[in-house]
Enzyme design. Structure first.
Site, short mmCIF file in Angstrom:
data_model
loop_
_atom_site.label_atom_id
_atom_site.label_comp_id
_atom_site.label_asym_id
_atom_site.label_seq_id
_atom_site.Cartn_x
_atom_site.Cartn_y
_atom_site.Cartn_z
CE LYS A 237 -2.38 2.19 3.09
NZ LYS A 237 -3.18 3.26 3.64
N GLY B 249 -7.70 9.68 9.31
CA GLY B 249 -7.95 9.80 10.58
C GLY B 249 -9.19 11.01 10.68
CB ALA C 83 -7.95 7.78 4.35
N GLY C 84 -10.86 8.29 5.80
CA GLY C 84 -11.84 9.53 6.00
C GLY C 84 -13.22 8.78 6.36
CG ASN D 245 -5.97 1.84 11.44
OD1 ASN D 245 -4.68 1.48 11.25
ND2 ASN D 245 -6.36 1.75 12.67
CB THR D 246 -8.56 6.52 12.45
OG1 THR D 246 -7.26 6.59 11.84
CG2 THR D 246 -8.78 7.33 13.43
#
Lengths: 73, 256
Positions: B99, B160, B186-187, B208-209
């Site tokens: 990635k 994040g 992301a987001g 993830n976050t």
């Protein structure tokens, strides 16, 4: 001989990559090694001779998602 | 397997991909991975702690035989660093997938797409299966595809941030033009964001976050799993068009 291992000064009498890993108690299967910015293949760990002043990087995988979200070290 | 995601001949069980950063320990990471049903987990390449050797290895907990380990180049700001981390990751010996992140700015963590394109081209030539993290820019998505990317990973919003899919129209344009899979990276902030990405027609979502930062990460992992499945099903089913006025769903005929 004096090496730099992962950014820290390190003195050792071991002279191959494999012996250095043994001394550090690191299993060779899940790490990657660079000596002076050159990747050393795992099959060469046994035979690769370290020299005084070499800079060695030993890396493995840690938790991470996007960017430097690595909190599980 | 019906409706399987296949990239470069690799079959994926789940369309939810998850990151393994920010968890309190490996035990929690494992519980989250299991609850999410994901088979792709991203990891970062970092120095082994040589002074404290009792620190455990992530791969002792996440079995590379069971999960697809996707190393990232998180934290890399230059093409050189991204190449170095990618090559080390491959050498660590779990896969040729990477990635690819080339970050352009500390505050936004937006990708440096010029560096990203260069690095994608070089790594693809070296036989890597490259998943570049990019902006929601349809032109750049095409350029990355042409450079040999195995899929493109546009952001929904900054890493994040939890702002969700801020420009669904751009994601749709990327989807229209792409010949490779599109994976939102992301987001995502909560389950509905993941569902929206999938309803747009994205092939997968990387989170993830939103999971790691939830009050109950294991429960959020399960929520994301269902959201991705629901979003995908809704996309396949085909939503109704949006209309301004009502249209009755019960017949008028036969009324008293």
């Amino acid at each position: 001989m004096r090496l730099e291992v992962n950014g820290k000064e390190y003195s050792t009498e071991r002279d191959t990559v494999m012996q250095l890993l043994k001394e550090l108690d690191i299993a060779p299967e899940r790490v990657a090694i660079e000596v002076n910015l050159k990747i050393i293949r795992r099959s060469d760990f046994e035979n690769y001779l370290l020299k005084d002043g070499d800079s060695v990087e030993i890396v493995n995988f840690v938790g991470g998602g996007q960017f430097s979200v690595s909190g599980s070290e | 397997m019906e409706d399987a995601l296949i990239i470069r001949g690799i079959g994926f069980r789940s369309r939810l991909w998850i990151g393994t950063g920010k968890y309190k320990d490996f035990e929690e990471t494992v519980k989250v991975v299991e609850a999410s049903g994901a088979d792709v987990v991203t990891v970062a390449v970092r120095r082994v702690n040589i002074t404290d050797r009792k620190s455990e290895n992530l791969l002792d907990f996440i079995d590379p035989g069971k999960y697809k380990i996707l190393p990232n180049t998180a934290g890399c700001y230059t093409v050189e660093d991204a190449l170095r981390y990618s090559r080390l990751a491959r050498e660590a010996g779990v896969s040729d997938m990477v990635k690819l992140e080339v970050i352009g700015d500390e505050k936004t963590l937006f990708p440096d797409t010029i560096g990203l394109l260069t690095a994608t081209e070089i790594l693809a030539k070296e036989g890597f299966i490259v998943f570049p993290y990019t902006n929601d820019d349809p032109i750049m998505a095409k350029r990355l595809e042409d450079a040999g990317a195995a899929a493109v990973m546009p952001l929904g919003a900054p890493i994040g941030s939890g702002l969700g899919i801020r420009n669904p129209y751009n994601i749709r344009i990327i989807l229209e033009g792409a010949k490779v899979p599109v994976i939102v990276d992301a987001g995502v902030g909560t389950a509905s964001d993941a569902a929206i990405a999938m309803e747009l027609g994205c092939d997968a979502v990387l989170i993830n976050t939103a999971i790691a930062g939830a009050k109950d990460p294991v429960a959020m992992a399960a929520a994301m799993k269902h959201a991705v499945i629901a979003g995908r099903l809704a996309y396949k089913a085909g939503r109704i068009p949006r209309k301004l006025y009502a249209s009755a769903s019960s017949p008028i005929e036969g009324m008293l």
